[in-house]
Design an enzyme around this catalytic site. Structure first.
Site, short mmCIF file in Angstrom:
data_model
loop_
_atom_site.label_atom_id
_atom_site.label_comp_id
_atom_site.label_asym_id
_atom_site.label_seq_id
_atom_site.Cartn_x
_atom_site.Cartn_y
_atom_site.Cartn_z
N GLY A 33 0.75 -1.17 0.17
CA GLY A 33 -0.11 0.14 0.10
C GLY A 33 0.82 1.23 -0.02
N GLU A 50 1.61 1.96 -3.51
CA GLU A 50 0.55 2.14 -4.07
C GLU A 50 0.02 3.71 -3.84
OE1 GLU A 50 -1.33 -1.34 -2.50
OE2 GLU A 50 -2.01 -1.91 -4.61
N GLU A 93 2.74 -8.36 -1.71
CA GLU A 93 1.60 -8.89 -1.01
C GLU A 93 1.74 -10.38 -1.26
OE1 GLU A 93 1.57 -6.24 -2.59
OE2 GLU A 93 0.35 -4.49 -1.95
#
Ligand code: CO8
Length: 258
Positions: A109, A112, A132
């Site tokens: 994240g 991201e 992930e």
């Protein structure tokens, strides 16, 4: 600005700063930090006095991903219903340009979040990745989509499928980061870049960001039509008259953001 639990905010001139501040968890992105970042970013976005936003972390980590400890026990339904993604979509939709100043880990994240920004400045210590797959899940905040657009399918596929991290040099070579700078210069470079953007006329800055977004989200034909309409629309602003008059009169423009 409001006092937040998980971030620090500061306005410097026309630049709004957001510093992720969960050092105990390498700035892992939990629900609170999402709420805080989104609130701060949308307040800056609504403020005509702000022309650029900088998001940064610590020297050690921009953000080491979504908060694994918060997510671990959740069901698929919990993940869908808990608005774990909605806030980040609101962050990605702010009109004001956002610079990610990345030092240390930008993983999962965190990578991201950086990719939701418009410019990624990386310290030479930065490490990017979508690990992930090591947790038996996949990126969930845009990693499979934005990384492919940023670095191409094959580089993205290798990173997402193996979980391998890449350093700042490889990230720059791959097109993920705008520029790599020595770690000691990162915040000053972010400040300089943000102030440069914030000194322009806000309507043209919003228009440029919207047109750049259109390049990622539409066909070439649609994007070109959007660009032409947006370009023409700017000729009805006072700042366009001022910008062009200043050029002709060989002086610096003085924009009023209208
Ligand atoms: N979540 C929660 N806590 C974390 C995270 C994280 N992502 N990363 C680090 N921490 C915590 C550690 O548990 C540790 O806490 P404690 O001291 O209480 O044990 C503290 O931060 C320091 O971390 P380490 O001791 O592990 O530090 P190291 O220097 O040894 O390692 C690493 C640094 C390599 C970054 C390592 O911490 C790591 O691998 N972290 C996890 C990276 C990762 O897998 N990220 C992806 C997470 S999943 C994800 O991002 C999905 C996104 C989509 C979600 C959309 C809905 C929200």
């Amino acid at each position: 600005m409001t006092d937040y639990e998980t971030i620090l905010t500061e306005t410097r001139g026309r630049v709004g700063w957001i510093t992720l501040n969960r050092p105990e968890a390498l700035n892992a992105l939990n629900s609170q930090i999402m709420a805080d970042v989104v609130d701060a970013a949308t307040r800056y976005d609504a403020d005509e006095g702000i022309g650029a936003i900088v998001v940064t972390g610590s020297e050690r980590a921009f953000a080491a991903g979504a908060d694994i400890k918060e997510m671990e026990a959740k069901s698929g339904l919990d993940m869908l219903m808990g608005d774990h993604f909605g806030g980040w979509a609101r962050f990605a939709a702010v009109r004001t340009p956002v610079i990610a100043a990345v030092s240390g880990y930008a993983l999962g994240g965190g990578c991201e979040l950086a990719m939701m920004c418009d410019i990624i400045l990386a310290a030479d210590t930065a490490k990017f990745g979508q690990p992930e797959i090591n947790l038996a899940v996949i990126p969930g905040m845009g990693g499979t989509q934005r990384l492919v657009r940023a670095v191409g399918y094959y580089k993205a596929a290798e990173l997402v499928l193996t979980g391998r991290l890449m350093d700042a040099t490889e990230a720059e070579r791959s097109g993920l980061v705008s520029r790599v700078v020595p770690a000691a210069d990162l915040l000053a470079e972010a400040e300089k870049t943000a102030q440069a953007i914030a000194s322009k006329s806000l309507p043209s800055v919003f228009a440029a960001k919207a047109a750049l977004d259109a390049a990622l989200e539409s066909s070439l034909g649609e994007g070109l039509r959007f660009e032409r309409q947006t370009f023409a629309g700017l000729f009805d602003t006072e700042d366009q008259k001022e910008g062009m008059a200043a050029f002709r009169e060989k002086r610096a423009p003085s924009f009023i953001n209208r």
